[in-house]
Every structure is written in C-alpha cells, then in structure tokens.
Design a protein around this motif. Structure first.
Motif, PDB file in Angstrom:
ATOM      1  N   LYS A   1       0.834  -1.213   0.000  1.00 42.25           N
ATOM      2  CA  LYS A   1       0.000   0.000   0.000  1.00 42.25           C
ATOM      3  C   LYS A   1       0.857   1.247   0.000  1.00 42.25           C
ATOM      4  N   THR A   2       2.111   1.093   0.419  1.00 42.50           N
ATOM      5  CA  THR A   2       3.025   2.220   0.513  1.00 42.50           C
ATOM      6  C   THR A   2       4.433   1.605   0.469  1.00 42.50           C
ATOM      7  N   PRO A   3       5.445   2.335   0.021  1.00 38.48           N
ATOM      8  CA  PRO A   3       6.767   1.700  -0.081  1.00 38.48           C
ATOM      9  C   PRO A   3       7.287   1.250   1.282  1.00 38.48           C
TER      10      PRO A   3
ATOM     11  N   HIS B   1      -0.730 -12.244   1.523  1.00 37.96           N
ATOM     12  CA  HIS B   1      -2.121 -12.139   1.044  1.00 37.96           C
ATOM     13  C   HIS B   1      -2.709 -10.750   1.174  1.00 37.96           C
ATOM     14  N   LYS B   2      -1.968  -9.847   1.818  1.00 38.69           N
ATOM     15  CA  LYS B   2      -2.460  -8.464   1.893  1.00 38.69           C
ATOM     16  C   LYS B   2      -2.005  -7.659   0.683  1.00 38.69           C
ATOM     17  N   LEU B   3      -1.119  -8.218  -0.120  1.00 38.95           N
ATOM     18  CA  LEU B   3      -0.611  -7.454  -1.262  1.00 38.95           C
ATOM     19  C   LEU B   3      -0.779  -8.209  -2.574  1.00 38.95           C
TER      20      LEU B   3
ATOM     21  N   ILE C   1      -1.027   4.199  -5.469  1.00 38.93           N
ATOM     22  CA  ILE C   1      -1.205   5.034  -4.278  1.00 38.93           C
ATOM     23  C   ILE C   1      -2.060   6.251  -4.632  1.00 38.93           C
ATOM     24  N   ALA C   2      -1.677   6.936  -5.704  1.00 39.94           N
ATOM     25  CA  ALA C   2      -2.391   8.164  -6.073  1.00 39.94           C
ATOM     26  C   ALA C   2      -3.842   7.851  -6.456  1.00 39.94           C
ATOM     27  N   ARG C   3      -4.034   6.781  -7.237  1.00 36.83           N
ATOM     28  CA  ARG C   3      -5.380   6.468  -7.720  1.00 36.83           C
ATOM     29  C   ARG C   3      -6.281   6.018  -6.563  1.00 36.83           C
ATOM     30  N   VAL C   4      -5.744   5.135  -5.721  1.00 33.38           N
ATOM     31  CA  VAL C   4      -6.550   4.603  -4.621  1.00 33.38           C
ATOM     32  C   VAL C   4      -6.890   5.720  -3.634  1.00 33.38           C
TER      33      VAL C   4
ATOM     34  N   PRO D   1      -3.391   5.071   2.161  1.00 39.61           N
ATOM     35  CA  PRO D   1      -4.232   5.715   1.150  1.00 39.61           C
ATOM     36  C   PRO D   1      -5.569   5.012   0.893  1.00 39.61           C
ATOM     37  N   ASN D   2      -5.688   3.767   1.317  1.00 40.94           N
ATOM     38  CA  ASN D   2      -6.855   2.969   0.875  1.00 40.94           C
ATOM     39  C   ASN D   2      -7.942   2.790   1.927  1.00 40.94           C
ATOM     40  N   THR D   3      -7.692   3.240   3.176  1.00 40.39           N
ATOM     41  CA  THR D   3      -8.549   2.811   4.279  1.00 40.39           C
ATOM     42  C   THR D   3      -9.445   3.936   4.770  1.00 40.39           C
ATOM     43  N   SER D   4     -10.719   3.602   4.979  1.00 38.70           N
ATOM     44  CA  SER D   4     -11.653   4.563   5.533  1.00 38.70           C
ATOM     45  C   SER D   4     -12.431   3.846   6.633  1.00 38.70           C
TER      46      SER D   4
END
Ligand code: PMP
Length: 388
Positions: free
Chosen positions: A188-190, A206-208, A265-268, A296-299
C-alpha cells in the motif's frame, strides 16, 4: 448473481492471474524438496533463491535477512518470542519487559495477554482520539528493562500510520529492539526495511495480492534469535519444508505491486477521497483518523451508533462487502479494541466499519457504494415520517 463490490482489501486481496500462474508453475515444475541435492531438488532450490531476491528487493532488505514464514501471525510470534528469549538467554538478562501498542493486531495482543498471565512484564502504549500513538507515553514506558518494542506500521482498522522512526530512536536509545508489524504497509506504501530503523519486521503475502499462508519475518543482519520452529531450513531460522508455491506467488505479487505502486497510491487515495467526500454529506457519519497520517486505501467510520453488523449486512444485500474492524474478530459483537483505545464508548466502538480499497477498485464502484449507502443506510438514520 454478479460478484459483490469488494471493499475489504485490508482483510485480504484477490491474487492476480500472474500470481496464480506462477504458483501453478511452481506446483507442477518445482515440486521437489529444495533441500534435496539431486536435480529436481535443485530446480526448487533455484526457484526459492530467485523468489527470495524478488521479495527482498520489494521490501528493501537483503535476501539473508528474509525468513519465509506461514504468514504474519507466525512472523509476529517468532519475532516476539525470539527477541524475548534472546534477551533472557544472553544479551541482557535484566531485560524482560515487552512494550507494544494497544492497537496491535488481535493475534499479537492475545500473545501479550498470554505472556502477561505467565508473569512477563508487558505494557501497552495508548493512542489519541485520532488513533495516533501517544509518543510521550511511549517514551515513559520504554525504559532500560525493555527487551522489545512492537509497533505496527499502520493500523489495519483505521489505516492510521505509526511513528516508526521516532519509536526506533526511543527503543534503541534504551537498548531495546524494535519489531514492526508492517502487514498493512506492504503493497500500500513503499517499505524499506534497511531505512526503517526496525530490527524485526513482519509481512504477509495475502495483503498485497499474494496467496494466504505465506509471509516473512525480516531480521536485521547480525541479529540472532532462537527460532520458533527448529529445523535446518531458512538458515536454521525456521524449520519445515519451504512452501514453494506460496513463495512463488509471494514473489509474483511483489513484482506486480512494485510495478504499479506509485500509480496505485495516487489512484486509490483519490478514490478513498471520493468515497469520504460522499460520506461526509451524511450528518451522522463520523470518520476516524481523518486528521492523522493514514494509508491511502482505508476509511474507517460509523453511521451514528448503528451497529456495524446491521450496516454490513444491509450493505452486503446491496452488493457491497466491507468489514467491521479486524476480519478476525468479525462475526462477534465485541466492540473494536482499536476504537475503544481511541476513547470511543462501547456503543460507538461496535458501530465502526471499514472500507478498504484496492488496486482493482473503480470510480464506478465507489459511486455505487455511495448510492447504496443512501438507499439502505441513510433511511435507518433519519426515518421519514409516515404519510398521514
Ligand atoms: N498483522 C496485521 C496488522 C494484520 O492486518 C493481519 C491480518 N489481518 C495479521 C497480522 C495476520 O496476518 P496473517 O493472516 O498473514 O497471519
């Protein structure tokens, strides 16, 4: 019935076709035991070496620092039990204490509870209302008797990131090791193990976009820990014949993630913002960690105090799957330990739900999710008066 809109990527991700293809190849072509010295064994051994180099490149570590495990849960146990035992048997007998954050994954918290019941001194570092680590408390708790500090890179429920460099400095100043559960960071991030300051780092394939049942513990060069599973594999650091198909899938997932991470990252993040902008128009929505640095992906949010189970089942009937807190504790009515640690009441902490987006999430899916929320959730919040 069409496939649901999947917004639960922090629980797990769908393996890409390339991942499945590499796993199938490994099953069919590299099925021999990589410890065997004969030709077929050497085929498996070469696959293992090649996969190790690819995963290590993705995580910013040396191949020799990477120990394949059955996933993050095993890597976490191996890190903690290994580091505590190393302190006990040699490095510093007076160092026994383990300090971890109160919002770690339930598997790690369960280990903390077990060890505390067995007499180990264990302390939990708290977080503020945004889910950020309380650094002043961390500093107070990390004393000279601490063997190990465990801190997740980002929280799986809220996506809130933790101050790894600051805590590495605190831990090292006191002679303690730092273990980072980077399960939610990787993909999700470097991730750069060398630069992270961590001595031990946990990841899970499995998370990536990789398969389940395979992960890794990264162990800083020169650090020797007693293994959780004894045996000759993985340089005597993790016994058991290597999961070659899983490792092949892990490497394929790392390659894919590395290729598109910047754009992803930017799109998500833009999609997450689109989702949150729509949700913010609903008065009763409370977003968690929105002032904090987040993945970037979590709400993570609640609709007033509507119970998460009710919200999730309505959403699923409308074709959207999400989650309440950690998937591992879903199904129960336990309030989220993360939201409780952030100061929420039990009622509020039972209302928290998480949308976690992924590489495959589309703008149309976000719009459909917002429309479904308006259709099936908002009426519960603001019942319309019955017509006379
Ligand atoms: N740590 C964190 C932060 C996680 O999110 C998860 C997965 N829910 C785990 C550990 C456990 O991972 P695994 O399924 O690979 O054991």
């Amino acid at each position: 019935m069409s496939a649901p809109i999947y917004l639960d990527c922090n629980a797990t991700t769908r393996p890409a076709p390339q991942v499945v293809a590499e796993m199938l190849d490994a099953l069919q072509l590299a099925w021999a035991n990589p410890s065997s010295t004969h030709g077929p064994g050497q085929v498996a051994r070469r696959l293992l070496a090649d996969a190790r180099a690819r995963v290590a490149a993705f995580l910013g570590c040396h191949g020799a620092e990477l120990v394949f495990t059955s996933g993050a849960t095993e890597a976490n146990h191996s890190a903690v039990l290994g580091a505590l035992a190393a302190a006990r048997v040699g490095r510093a007998p007076g160092r026994r204490r383990w300090v971890l954050s109160a919002v770690e994954h339930p598997g790690l918290l369960a280990l903390a509870q077990r060890l505390a019941e067995e007499g180990l001194p264990v302390d939990r570092m708290g977080v503020d209302a945004q889910g950020r680590l309380d650094l002043a408390q961390a500093e107070a708790l990390i004393g000279d008797d601490v063997a190990l500090v465990s801190l997740m890179g980002a929280n799986n429920e809220t996506g809130v990131r933790m101050p790894l460099h600051e805590v590495a400095t605190l831990a090292h100043a006191r002679g303690a090791l730092l273990h980072v559960d980077a399960t939610q960071l990787a993909g999700k991030t470097p991730v750069d193990f060398d630069a992270s300051g961590a001595d031990l780092m946990t990841v899970s394939a499995h998370k990536l976009g990789g398969p389940k049942g395979i992960g890794a513990l990264l162990v800083r060069q020169g650090l020797v820990l007693p293994p959780l599973l004894s045996g000759r594999q993985e340089r005597h650091r993790r016994g058991g014949t290597e999961n070659i198909p899983g490792i092949a899938g892990f490497a394929a997932a790392c390659d894919l993630a590395a290729g598109t991470l910047g754009e992803d990252i930017a799109r998500v993040q833009a999609l997450r913002e689109r989702l949150e902008a729509g949700l913010r128009t609903i008065d009763a929505v409370h977003l968690y960690g929105s002032q904090a640095e987040r993945l970037p992906n979590t709400s993570c949010l609640r609709f007033g105090t509507l119970d998460a189970e009710q919200v999730l089942s309505r959403l699923e009937r409308a074709g959207i799957v999400a989650s309440s807190g950690a998937a591992c504790s879903a199904g129960g009515t336990q309030p989220s330990h993360v939201l409780l640690a952030m100061g929420e009441s039990a009622l509020q902490a039972r209302a928290g739900i998480r949308f976690s987006l992924g590489r495959e999430t589309t703008p149309a899916e976000i719009d459909a999710t917002l429309a479904a929320v308006q259709r099936v959730i908002v009426p519960l919040l603001d019942p319309q008066p019955l017509a006379a």
